[in-house]
Design a protein around this motif. Structure first.
Motif, PDB file in Angstrom:
ATOM      1  N   VAL B  50       0.842  -1.205   0.000  1.00  0.00           N
ATOM      2  CA  VAL B  50       0.000   0.000   0.000  1.00  0.00           C
ATOM      3  C   VAL B  50       0.878   1.256   0.000  1.00  0.00           C
ATOM      4  N   ALA B  51       2.000   1.197   0.761  1.00  0.00           N
ATOM      5  CA  ALA B  51       2.919   2.336   0.771  1.00  0.00           C
ATOM      6  C   ALA B  51       3.447   2.601  -0.631  1.00  0.00           C
ATOM      7  N   ALA B  52       3.744   1.509  -1.359  1.00  0.00           N
ATOM      8  CA  ALA B  52       4.229   1.681  -2.729  1.00  0.00           C
ATOM      9  C   ALA B  52       3.157   2.313  -3.601  1.00  0.00           C
ATOM     10  N   MET B  53       1.873   1.949  -3.368  1.00  0.00           N
ATOM     11  CA  MET B  53       0.785   2.569  -4.131  1.00  0.00           C
ATOM     12  C   MET B  53       0.760   4.071  -3.900  1.00  0.00           C
ATOM     13  N   TYR B  54       0.924   4.481  -2.630  1.00  0.00           N
ATOM     14  CA  TYR B  54       0.961   5.913  -2.328  1.00  0.00           C
ATOM     15  C   TYR B  54       2.120   6.581  -3.061  1.00  0.00           C
ATOM     16  N   PHE B  55       3.260   5.870  -3.103  1.00  0.00           N
ATOM     17  CA  PHE B  55       4.434   6.439  -3.774  1.00  0.00           C
ATOM     18  C   PHE B  55       4.124   6.645  -5.252  1.00  0.00           C
ATOM     19  N   PHE B  56       3.465   5.649  -5.865  1.00  0.00           N
ATOM     20  CA  PHE B  56       3.142   5.797  -7.287  1.00  0.00           C
ATOM     21  C   PHE B  56       2.081   6.864  -7.497  1.00  0.00           C
ATOM     22  N   LEU B  57       1.300   7.171  -6.472  1.00  0.00           N
ATOM     23  CA  LEU B  57       0.290   8.224  -6.586  1.00  0.00           C
ATOM     24  C   LEU B  57       0.885   9.592  -6.303  1.00  0.00           C
ATOM     25  N   ASN B  58       2.224   9.681  -6.321  1.00  0.00           N
ATOM     26  CA  ASN B  58       2.901  10.969  -6.219  1.00  0.00           C
ATOM     27  C   ASN B  58       2.828  11.595  -4.842  1.00  0.00           C
ATOM     28  N   SER B  59       2.653  10.789  -3.791  1.00  0.00           N
ATOM     29  CA  SER B  59       2.729  11.405  -2.472  1.00  0.00           C
ATOM     30  C   SER B  59       3.706  10.599  -1.622  1.00  0.00           C
ATOM     31  N   PRO B  60       5.007  10.806  -1.843  1.00  0.00           N
ATOM     32  CA  PRO B  60       6.015  10.028  -1.106  1.00  0.00           C
ATOM     33  C   PRO B  60       5.930  10.225   0.397  1.00  0.00           C
ATOM     34  N   PHE B  61       5.450  11.402   0.836  1.00  0.00           N
ATOM     35  CA  PHE B  61       5.371  11.644   2.281  1.00  0.00           C
ATOM     36  C   PHE B  61       4.419  10.659   2.948  1.00  0.00           C
ATOM     37  N   VAL B  62       3.218  10.534   2.348  1.00  0.00           N
ATOM     38  CA  VAL B  62       2.237   9.608   2.921  1.00  0.00           C
ATOM     39  C   VAL B  62       2.779   8.186   2.881  1.00  0.00           C
ATOM     40  N   SER B  63       3.468   7.866   1.784  1.00  0.00           N
ATOM     41  CA  SER B  63       3.992   6.513   1.637  1.00  0.00           C
ATOM     42  C   SER B  63       5.010   6.200   2.715  1.00  0.00           C
ATOM     43  N   MET B  64       5.920   7.152   2.984  1.00  0.00           N
ATOM     44  CA  MET B  64       6.936   6.913   4.004  1.00  0.00           C
ATOM     45  C   MET B  64       6.311   6.852   5.392  1.00  0.00           C
ATOM     46  N   MET B  65       5.250   7.673   5.610  1.00  0.00           N
ATOM     47  CA  MET B  65       4.559   7.636   6.894  1.00  0.00           C
ATOM     48  C   MET B  65       3.875   6.294   7.086  1.00  0.00           C
ATOM     49  N   GLN B  66       3.338   5.759   5.973  1.00  0.00           N
ATOM     50  CA  GLN B  66       2.710   4.442   6.038  1.00  0.00           C
ATOM     51  C   GLN B  66       3.715   3.410   6.544  1.00  0.00           C
ATOM     52  N   ILE B  67       4.951   3.461   6.002  1.00  0.00           N
ATOM     53  CA  ILE B  67       5.960   2.495   6.447  1.00  0.00           C
ATOM     54  C   ILE B  67       6.373   2.789   7.882  1.00  0.00           C
ATOM     55  N   LEU B  68       6.644   4.072   8.168  1.00  0.00           N
ATOM     56  CA  LEU B  68       7.175   4.430   9.494  1.00  0.00           C
ATOM     57  C   LEU B  68       6.169   4.091  10.590  1.00  0.00           C
ATOM     58  N   ILE B  69       4.897   4.400  10.365  1.00  0.00           N
ATOM     59  CA  ILE B  69       3.896   4.210  11.419  1.00  0.00           C
ATOM     60  C   ILE B  69       3.373   2.783  11.428  1.00  0.00           C
ATOM     61  N   TYR B  70       2.943   2.285  10.258  1.00  0.00           N
ATOM     62  CA  TYR B  70       2.286   0.980  10.272  1.00  0.00           C
ATOM     63  C   TYR B  70       3.277  -0.154  10.459  1.00  0.00           C
TER      64      TYR B  70
END
Lengths: 331, 178
Positions: B50-70
Motif C-alpha cells: 500500500v505504501a508503494a501505491m501511495y508512492f506511485f500516486l505521487n505522495s512520497p510523504f504519505v507513503s513513508m509515513m505508512q511504512i514508518l507508522i504501520y
C-alpha cells in the motif's frame, strides 16, 4: 528524460556493491582494530595486512550447508536474514554523497531513511520467532524492546535538527551548514542553530544510533563473544553472514545520518579535496569511533539499558526539543 | 502508448504490478494464515504494498509515513503482543461454523460489487491538484483547517496511554494484596 534502464540498473548495482563491500571490510577493520586495542595482531595472514580475509570468510560461509531447524517456520526463517540487509540497502538510494552524487533525491529523504530503518526491527522478530528456540525468542524480545526504546529519543533529536533547518531534504540540511566549519549543526552559537544544546543533541543521536545498530556497549541482543548469538542462534552459513553484514551496513547508514545532520555532510572544513571525500572521511571517522567504543567499554545490563532510554534520554531529548523551539521563537 | 519492456518506464511498470500483487497477496495471507506470526508477516507485506501505491500516486510523504507508522510502530506492537502472550504454534483455535465461509464470501462480493458499480457509474471529474501535497502544506493544513481533529487525536492517544497505565496498576495492586 535521460533515465534509461541501464542507468537504473547501474545505480542499483553500485549501491549494492557499496553496501556489501563496506559491510565486508568493516568486519576486517573491526577485527584489526580489536587486535590493536587488545595488543594482538588480528587477522593478518591472508593477503597483505589480511585484506583477503573478508572474501575468504564469505566463501567459507557460502560453502556451508544452510540448516533449518526442525519445527521452524521455513518461509519466515529464510526471509529474516534478507530483511536484515534490506533496509540499509534501501536507505542508500536517498542518502546524498554530495550535491550531485545521489541516486534519487526526494524532498523527504530524511523520513525515507528513518522509515526504512524501522523495518529492521521486524527481521529481529522473524528471526527470533521462526527459529523455534527459547533462547532466540527471549533474545528477540530483548532486542526489539531495545530498538523500540531507542528509536524514540533518536526521532525526537532528529526533529530538533529538522526544526532548525526547516527542511526534510538531506541536501538542503547540508547546504545550510556549508560555508564555514562553524556553521555545522554540532557547533553552538554560530551558523543557523544558535542553540547551546546542539553538541548534546549529537551525543544523544550518537548513543541512540549505537543502540539501534546493536553495538557494544548495547549489544545485549547478540553478545556474540560470550553468550549464544541471541536471536540468530539457529542461523548458520550465509544466513548468519547476512545478519552480520546487515549490522555493519546499518552502522554505515547511522554514520551517514550523523555526518549529514550534525557534521556538515560534504561541507569542507578547509578546501583540499572536493566535498565527497570529506563526507567519506567523516563517515569513516564516525565508524572508527563506533569500533573504538565497542572494544573499550564493557557491556551494560538490560535494566540499565532500558532505564537509560526511558528515564534519561527521552526526557532529555524532549527538553532539548522544547528548548530549541523556544530559542527559535526568540531569535 | 505502452512503454517497452526493456526501458526505465517498463521497469517501473513491472515494479508497480509487483507491489500491487504484494498488497493483495499480503492481505490474503493476513486473513487466511493459520499461524498468527504468518498473518502478521502478510499484514506487513500488505502495508509495504500500500505504501508503494501511495508512492506511485505521487505522495512520497504519505507513503513513508505508512511504512514508518504501520510497519515501524503498529506491526512491532502486534509483534510484542504475540511474543508476550505467546500462543505458541497452536495452529487454529476454536471451531468454525461451516456457514461463516459462504456468508463472508457473499458479503465481500456484495461490497466489491457495490464499490465497482459506484466507481463505474460516477461521472469522474478530472480535478486539479488542490495543493502540492508537500510536508509544509500537510503541516499547515493540520494546524489550521484540521486542528480540531489533530488535537482530538492527541487526546485519544493520551487516554489510551492512561488506560493502559490504569490497567497495569490495578493488576499490580491485586498482586500486592494477595
Amino acid at each position: 528524460m535521460s533515465l534509461t534502464l541501464f542507468n537504473v540498473l547501474a545505480a542499483v548495482i553500485i549501491i549494492v556493491i557499496f553496501v556489501a563491500l563496506n559491510a565486508a571490510y568493516l568486519v576486517w577493520c573491526e577485527r584489526r582494530g580489536a587486535g590493536r586495542i587488545q595488543r594482538r595482531p588480528g587477522p593478518n595472514i591472508n593477503g597483505p595486512f589480511g585484506l583477503l580475509q573478508p572474501p575468504l570468510d564469505g566463501l567459507k560461509l557460502m560453502a556451508k550447508q544452510l540448516l533449518i531447524p526442525g519445527g521452524a517456520d521455513k518461509a519466515l526463517f529464510i526471509t529474516a536474514p534478507v530483511l536484515a540487509m534490506f533496509p540499509s540497502v534501501m536507505s542508500f538510494f536517498t542518502i546524498p554523497f554530495s550535491d550531485i552524487l545521489v541516486a534519487h533525491n526526494i524532498n523527504i529523504g530524511l523520513i525515507c531513511v528513518l522509515a526504512f530503518a524501522s523495518l529492521g526491527t521486524m527481521s529481529l522478530f522473524f528471526a527470533g520467532w521462526s527459529s523455534h528456540n527459547k533462547y532466540s525468542m527471549m533474545a528477540a524480545i530483548r532486542a526489539i524492546s531495545q530498538s523500540v526504546a531507542y528509536e524514540i529519543p533518536m526521532l525526537i533529536t532528529v526533529i530538533t535538527v529538522v526544526m532548525i533547518s526547516g527542511s526534510l531534504d538531506l541536501r538542503e540540511i547540508v547546504r545550510q551548514q556549508s560555508g564555514n566549519i562553524f556553521h555545522w549543526n554540532i557547533f553552538p552559537l554560530f551558523g543557523n542553530s544558535h542553540n547551546l544544546l546542539m553538541p548534546f543533541s549529537f551525543l544523544i543521536f550518537f548513543i541512540c544510533s549505537l543502540a539501534e545498530t546493536n553495538r557494544a556497549p548495547f549489544d545485549l541482543g547478540e553478545a556474540e563473544s560470550e553468550l549464544v548469538a541471541g536471536y540468530h542462534i539457529e542461523y548458520g552459513s550465509m544466513g548468519f553472514g547476512l545478519f552480520f553484514m546487515g549490522e555493519y551496513a546499518n552502522i554505515v547508514v547511522g554514520a551517514c545520518l550523523g555526518a549529514l545532520l550534525f557534521l556538515g555532510g560534504w561541507a569542507c572544513p578547509f578546501g583540499l579535496f572536493p566535498g565527497v571525500w570529506w563526507f567519506i572521511i567523516k563517515i569513516y571517522l564516525l565508524i572508527a569511533t563506533v569500533i573504538w567504543i565497542r572494544w573499550t567499554f564493557p557491556r551494560t545490563t538490560i535494566y540499565s539499558l532500558l532505564n537509560l532510554s526511558w528515564k534519561v534520554l527521552i526526557p532529555l531529548s524532549l527538553f532539548n526539543l522544547l528548548f530549541t523551539a523556544g530559542l527559535l521563537k526568540v531569535f | 502508448m505502452t512503454p517497452s519492456f526493456f526501458s526505465a518506464d517498463g521497469l517501473v511498470g513491472i515494479i508497480f504490478l509487483l507491489m500491487l500483487a504484494a498488497a493483495l497477496v499480503g492481505a490474503i495471507v493476513a486473513v487466511t494464515a493459520k499461524r498468527l506470526v504468518r498473518a502478521l508477516a502478510g499484514l506487513i507485506v500488505c502495508f509495504v504494498g500500500v505504501a508503494a501505491m501511495y508512492f506511485f500516486l505521487n505522495s512520497p510523504f504519505v507513503s513513508m509515513m505508512q511504512i514508518l507508522i504501520y510497519v515501524g510502530a503498529i506491526a512491532v506492537t502486534i509483534a510484542f503482543a504475540i511474543m508476550l502472550t505467546a500462543p505458541g504454534d497452536k495452529e487454529q483455535m476454536g471451531s468454525r461454523n461451516i456457514l461463516y465461509g459462504p456468508i463472508g464470501f457473499c458479503c465481500a462480493a456484495l461490497v466489491t460489487f457495490g464499490f465497482a458499480a459506484l466507481a463505474l457509474t460516477t461521472n469522474w471529474i478530472p480535478f486539479a491538484k488542490i495543493n502540492d501535497g508537500s510536508v509544509q502544506e500537510v503541516g499547515r493544513q493540520l494546524l489550521t483547517t484540521h486542528v480540531m481533529v489533530f488535537e482530538l487525536v492527541s487526546v485519544m492517544l493520551l487516554i489510551a496511554i492512561l488506560g493502559a497505565l490504569a490497567i497495569t496498576i490495578e493488576g499490580r495492586r491485586k498482586r500486592w494484596k494477595s
